[in-house]
Enzyme design. Structure first.
Site, PDB file in Angstrom:
ATOM      1  N   TYR A 115      48.689  40.406  35.965  1.00 14.98           N
ATOM      2  CA  TYR A 115      48.824  41.099  37.220  1.00 14.98           C
ATOM      3  C   TYR A 115      50.039  40.609  37.761  1.00 14.98           C
ATOM      4  CZ  TYR A 115      47.561  43.115  41.862  1.00 14.98           C
ATOM      5  OH  TYR A 115      47.695  43.680  42.897  1.00 14.98           O
ATOM      6  N   ASP A 170      56.379  34.606  36.491  1.00 14.01           N
ATOM      7  CA  ASP A 170      55.708  34.864  37.770  1.00 14.01           C
ATOM      8  C   ASP A 170      54.452  33.683  37.910  1.00 14.01           C
ATOM      9  OD1 ASP A 170      53.963  35.839  39.902  1.00 14.01           O
ATOM     10  OD2 ASP A 170      53.373  37.598  38.844  1.00 14.01           O
ATOM     11  N   LYS A 178      50.926  32.810  47.370  1.00 13.48           N
ATOM     12  CA  LYS A 178      49.833  32.028  47.568  1.00 13.48           C
ATOM     13  C   LYS A 178      49.880  30.594  48.097  1.00 13.48           C
ATOM     14  CE  LYS A 178      47.366  34.789  43.892  1.00 13.48           C
ATOM     15  NZ  LYS A 178      46.216  35.573  44.254  1.00 13.48           N
TER      16      LYS A 178
END
Ligand code: PLP
Length: 461
Positions: A144, A273, A297
């Protein structure tokens, strides 16, 4: 356990928000039951609206590596807020945080801050397309990378949780520009390059998958599946027989090294990523030298921050220096930068205490729960990378999304509900990773293992 206030709050939220939530997996659709509403959190604990206290192995989907309301982070946010939360102009703290990031990420020579991981990956892809003049992107099933149109194809996280191939509203013309391949399968990547020679702009990959549950990459020798082996910088061709013999002796090829070689050989860019694993699972960017890296994050310390960065000559193609447009009203927001700087500074300055403790505590809970499952004859495949992990309810192995998808999601839901009722907060989907924080204690780990023992015992009943 009393959750009457949470239930009432959920009913109210459903009046205003689709499913009562502002991000789909928060609705607990995959595990059932109304989600507890959280009022506050401290250290390793979440407190809900009914006064229940949970040991949190989720950390706001990853960012809270130092624990909740970590004093240096809270103080930094308070100090910044007193000077006004936003100016829309440049501030010194943006470069302070950037400098820290380049120390841990040598692959990032220049960067740009954005406000989410979605923005970071979306912008990195635009840059890769502009830099190569090509349109196609390779991603991996179950990974994702946020919810931008082209990256929802066969995605992980909520898309995997709800068992849907992508999203309505993404035009076919856009979805067709994304090639989704099995993770850890270099032969599939080689075949895609052969089939689309000269048209692939970039590969984007979670170097350790978190969004299909935790799936580490194969880390064998730097060999490619269909017959190329890279040794000391030398690339030589192997016959299929030699290849087979090589695999038998050496095990599966190093997936990330293979991606690096293939992208270099075919003039495509490699995007790591690391929005989820950045500053948690070390070393991937330093080892494999990707062209672009995305982070989020943890770099925001719990506030909305993402970034993309990489080689100077690539990043200088962004406006205002170059023709690739990208912008953001709240990019580099001073509150978010303050939270990020306090978090990254602490992690870097106390790395010798933080990371060994995370490793020890994670190993204890990860192994302890797996042992309880084995004692109760519950079949689990347990995958871990540093302080993130998943207990898959399948015999395994789980090395890609297809294997993860064989998990018994009903058993996972039962496990999740049982643990929640014993005040242990786990990710609400089989296809998400759990996270350890620096604030967890030995007592938390023991309580978690004891809770798992009870829940697994109930499986037999
Ligand atoms: C690897 C990865 N990339 C991108 C994203 C998207 O980040 P955000 O939710 O901040 O948009 C996520 C979110 O979980 C992620 O795990």
């Amino acid at each position: 356990m009393n959750r009457t206030r949470s239930q009432a709050l959920q009913r109210r939220a459903e009046r205003f928000f689709p499913g009562g939530v502002n991000s789909p997996v928060r609705a607990f659709g995959a595990v059932g039951g109304a989600p507890p509403f959280i009022e506050r959190a401290q250290g390793a604990y979440l407190f809900d609206a009914d006064g229940n206290r949970y040991i949190d192995y989720f950390g706001s989907w990853g960012p809270m590596i130092l624990g909740h309301a970590f004093p240096p982070v809270v103080e930094a946010i308070e100090r910044a807020a007193r000077n006004s939360p936003s100016f829309g102009a440049s501030t010194a703290i943006e470069a302070d945080l950037a400098e820290r990031i380049t120390v841990s990420y040598p692959a990032i020579e220049k960067m740009r801050f954005v406000s989410s991981g979605t923005e970071a990956t979306m912008s990195a892809i635009r840059l890769a397309r502009a830099a190569t003049g090509r349109k196609l992107i390779i991603k991996f099933e179950g990974c994702y990378h946020g919810h931008s149109d082209g990256l929802l194809v066969k995605a992980g996280s909520g898309v995997a949780t709800f068992g849907i191939p992508g999203s309505a509203g993404v035009p076919d013309e856009i979805a067709h520009l994304t090639i989704a391949l099995p993770f850890n399968d270099l032969a599939a990547v080689e075949a895609a390059f052969a089939a689309h020679s000269g048209n692939i702009a970039a590969i984007i990959v979670e170097p350790v998958v978190g969004n299909a549950g935790c799936i580490p990459p194969h880390t064998g020798p730097a060999a490619l599946s269909s017959g190329l082996v890279e040794k000391s910088g030398l690339v030589e061709k192997m016959s299929p027989q030699a290849r087979e013999a090589w695999d038998a002796i050496n095990g599966p090829a190093d997936f990330l090294a293979g991606l690096r070689s293939l992208t270099r050989n075919h003039g495509a860019l490699l995007i790591f990523d690391e929005v989820m694993i950045g500053f948690r699972v070390g070393g991937k960017s330093a080892t494999y030298d990707p062209d672009l890296v995305t982070l989020g994050k943890i770099v925001g310390g719990g506030l909305p921050v993402g970034l993309f960065g990489g080689k100077r000559e690539l990043m200088d193609q962004l406006a205002p220096l170059g023709p690739v447009y990208q912008a953001g009203t709240l990019s580099g927001n001073p509150l978010a930068m303050a939270a990020g700087l306090a978090t990254i500074s602490y992690l870097q300055e106390h790395a010798d205490e933080v990371y060994p403790k995370l490793e020890k505590m994670t190993a204890a809970v990860f192994d302890g729960v797996a042992q309880e499952a084995q004692n109760a004859s519950v079949v689990l495949c347990a995958n871990r990378a540093s302080s993130m992990w998943t207990w898959f309810f399948t015999g395994g192995p789980v090395t890609n999304y297809q294997q993860a998808a064989k998990s018994d999601t009903a058993a996972f839901a039962r496990f999740h509900r049982g643990m929640l009722d014993r005040c242990i907060w786990l990710p609400p989907s089989q296809f998400e990773a759990a996270f350890m924080s620096y604030a967890h204690t030995d007592a938390d780990v023991e309580a978690t293992i004891a809770a798992a023992r009870e829940v697994f015992a109930s499986f037999a009943a």
